[in-house]
Design an enzyme around this catalytic site. Structure first.
Site, PDB file in Angstrom:
ATOM      1  N   TYR A  79     -82.369  -0.774 -41.367  1.00  0.00           N
ATOM      2  CA  TYR A  79     -82.494  -1.491 -40.099  1.00  0.00           C
ATOM      3  C   TYR A  79     -81.589  -2.722 -40.128  1.00  0.00           C
ATOM      4  CZ  TYR A  79     -84.755  -3.921 -36.167  1.00  0.00           C
ATOM      5  OH  TYR A  79     -85.018  -4.560 -34.975  1.00  0.00           O
ATOM      6  N   PHE A 138     -80.755  -6.098 -29.837  1.00  0.00           N
ATOM      7  CA  PHE A 138     -79.714  -5.628 -30.763  1.00  0.00           C
ATOM      8  C   PHE A 138     -80.414  -4.963 -31.933  1.00  0.00           C
ATOM      9  CE2 PHE A 138     -77.302  -5.693 -34.598  1.00  0.00           C
ATOM     10  CZ  PHE A 138     -75.953  -5.699 -34.284  1.00  0.00           C
ATOM     11  N   GLU A 139     -80.117  -3.709 -32.159  1.00  0.00           N
ATOM     12  CA  GLU A 139     -80.636  -3.038 -33.345  1.00  0.00           C
ATOM     13  C   GLU A 139     -79.622  -1.994 -33.749  1.00  0.00           C
ATOM     14  OE1 GLU A 139     -84.364  -1.188 -32.075  1.00  0.00           O
ATOM     15  OE2 GLU A 139     -85.533  -2.819 -32.946  1.00  0.00           O
ATOM     16  N   ILE A 140     -79.325  -1.923 -35.043  1.00  0.00           N
ATOM     17  CA  ILE A 140     -78.594  -0.776 -35.568  1.00  0.00           C
ATOM     18  C   ILE A 140     -79.498  -0.228 -36.658  1.00  0.00           C
ATOM     19  CG2 ILE A 140     -76.485   0.069 -36.669  1.00  0.00           C
ATOM     20  CD1 ILE A 140     -74.994  -2.332 -35.576  1.00  0.00           C
ATOM     21  N   HIS A 167     -91.873  -4.045 -33.286  1.00  0.00           N
ATOM     22  CA  HIS A 167     -90.956  -3.457 -34.265  1.00  0.00           C
ATOM     23  C   HIS A 167     -91.021  -4.219 -35.582  1.00  0.00           C
ATOM     24  CE1 HIS A 167     -87.912  -1.093 -31.577  1.00  0.00           C
ATOM     25  NE2 HIS A 167     -89.151  -0.695 -31.422  1.00  0.00           N
TER      26      HIS A 167
END
Ligand SMILES: Nc1nc2c(ncn2[C@@H]2O[C@H](COP(=O)(O)OP(=O)(O)OP(=O)(O)O)[C@@H](O)[C@H]2O)c(=O)[nH]1
Ligand SMILES: *[C@@H]1O[C@H](CO)[C@@H](O)[C@H](O)[C@H]1NC(C)=O
Length: 512
Positions: A234, A353-355, A390
């Protein structure tokens, strides 16, 4: 020969006549300048800004500092394009904001990498919307609607009246977005549904984007590939604190979930939870009095002085007596919002924003967690955001090492921006891969470099960085990266203060 004009010469003579005065004036100017630039900006008033420091360790650091030669990176035989997609939930009327985001992302990253996009909506996208997006992107693009069962909140389907009342009440009480049903749906969707959508689920990795975002630096390597290579699950860019009123019961239910399913949180949990059981001692009285590190010294000092007084070696000691009387009168401090000695510090990764790997969320533990939260109704009774959900969920499943801070990515969403300083000696000339992404003279100018910088060709906004605005969060993160951090060993971070050691230290100090 240079001839000095009479007028100028006279002025010079005057200066030398008033030498003392001008010398003082010059000194004063230099002094004020130094004061303003060095002391107030950098020194005394704001010590050292977090954004000026190095954040990183073997546990996590930027994959690259500065620019990478993208063409050779792509040609490297060990490089492999990943099974990954961008994903955005949006509406037809947000097309301008969406194009803004897509253009920024293409210009700074995707023109070299061509990753596909998934656009989701609760109603069908218009032909106009699709056409404009297709013209802007350099990868495949897919559009789909979110089915009613993913989109609507269960209560909304079963008891619309109760649902409406709950939302309206939150609106009346003035919670940010609390009165907007669609905001609640969006939060629930991102909390537990987006990764179950077939278009997302058929990938291994996703990068969440939103309308109206900006990227400020060039991302010259593949974040998906690097995350896989470094075993990351994450990635985040901004960390902030949640507004308490939106999540009053989220932590209580999270703790209940942990108990019910016998979950042992992993080390990342420590980023989000404060444990008030900080003393290594069996002394119940001390344990209940000391909730924060700042309580340790005063409470132990009191204990030592009272013990000394009670031993009767010093019967005239009015200090000891005073302490004793005060202690007998005082009530044990109560920490509100504490469950089993733990409390949510409200920190969270800002999830716009998440990768991440899709299965970071699409797995039995997180799915059970989401279903539990959904059943207790926090997505409509309160306004639980997908970001704290999350983050707490990640705390249950992941270790600090599994997380990557994309410090080198300059990013803005609404009023928050993180933008790194440029890395020294590692700036390469921009070469577009797509003729639409040409940069003219002014667009081809970047910020100067900086000692601890890690950015590539960043052009930052004039705005205080979130690393400095929410420095408490970033300090917590930075501390957890330190290999010597004792708190990281073992399960929950309880009992990290050794009472005996602290007491001995104080006794030596008091010479008791
Ligand atoms: N299709 C659809 N998309 C929505 C709806 N509500 C929100 N979204 C999308 O969800 C994303 C986030 O919603 P926003 O309302 O912009 O929330 P935000 O301003 O990012 O929220 P904060 O970051 O908490 O300030 C955006 O991409 C919106 O387009 C909706 O009712 N329908
Ligand atoms: C991509 O990943 C998904 C999910 O793991 C998998 O089902 C799919 O087959 C993969 N696609 C390719 C092309 O490897």
């Amino acid at each position: 020969m240079l001839r000095i004009r009479p007028k100028f010469r006279r002025a010079c003579e005057e200066i030398s006549d008033n030498k003392d005065f001008y010398l003082k004036l010059a000194t004063a100017i230099v002094f004020v300048y130094l004061l303003v630039t060095k002391v107030f900006v950098k020194g005394v008033v704001f010590p050292i800004e977090t954004s000026d420091t190095y954040i990183g360790s073997a546990r996590d650091k930027p994959f690259y500092e500065g620019c990478v030669d993208t063409l050779s990176y792509l040609k490297d035989p060990s490089y492999k394009k990943m099974n990954a997609t961008f994903v955005m939930l949006t509406k037809n009327d947000e097309i301008d904001g969406v194009l803004h985001s897509v253009n920024s992302l293409e210009s700074h990253f995707n023109q070299w990498f061509h990753y596909p996009y998934v656009f989701l909506n609760d109603v069908p996208f218009s032909e106009e919307f699709k056409k404009e997006i297709k013209n802007a992107v350099s990868g495949d693009v897919h559009f789909d609607i979110v089915d009613k069962y993913m989109w609507q909140i269960p209560e909304e389907r079963t008891d619309p009246e109760a649902f409406k009342n709950a939302i309206d009440t939150q609106g009346d009480r003035g919670f940010l977005y609390g009165g907007s049903a669609s905001y609640h749906r969006m939060c629930r969707f991102y909390s537990g549904s987006f990764y179950k959508h077939p278009l997302v689920r058929r990938h291994e990795w996703y990068w969440r984007i939103e309308p109206e975002i900006d990227f400020y630096c060039d991302i010259t390597y593949d974040p998906f590939f690097e995350m896989a290579k470094h075993n990351k699950k994450y990635g985040f860019n901004i960390m902030i604190e949640e507004i308490y009123a939106t999540v009053p019961n989220l932590f209580r239910y999270t703790m209940a979930f942990i108990k019910k399913y016998r979950i042992k949180p992993k080390t990342l949990w420590k980023l989000f939870s404060m444990n008030h059981n900080i003393l290594k001692t069996s002394n119940q009285e001390l344990q209940s009095w000391v909730n924060f590190y700042r309580d340790v010294e005063p409470k132990l000092a009191e204990k030592i002085v009272i013990e000394d007084f009670l031993r009767g070696e010093n019967p005239e000691d009015s200090v000891g007596l005073g302490f004793l009387i005060r202690r007998s009168k005082a009530a044990t401090p109560i920490v509100e919002d504490q469950f089993d000695n733990e409390e949510y510090n409200l920190y969270h990764f800002w999830s716009n924003f998440e990768i991440a790997r899709v299965d970071t969320f699409d797995n039995p533990i997180y799915n059970a967690y989401f279903e539990y939260l959904d059943r207790v109704g926090g997505f409509w009774r309160e306004r639980w955001g997908d970001a704290p959900v999350h983050s707490l969920g990640l705390g249950l499943m992941l270790d600090v090492e599994d997380i990557h801070y994309f410090r080198d990515i300059g990013y803005q969403h609404s009023i928050m921006a993180h933008c790194p300083k440029n890395a020294p000696n590692k700036q390469l000339v921009y070469k577009e891969a797509d003729s639409r992404r040409k940069r003219g003279f002014f667009k081809n100018r970047y910020d100067s470099t900086f000692e601890n910088g890690c950015g590539c060709r960043c052009k930052c906004p004039r705005q205080r960085d979130t690393e400095d605005k929410s420095w408490e969060c970033m300090h917590r993160w930075k501390n957890l990266l330190q290999p010597e951090d004792e708190e990281l060993n073992g399960g929950l971070h309880e009992g990290y203060v050794d009472v005996k050691r602290e007491e001995d230290k104080l006794r030596k100090l008091f010479q008791i």
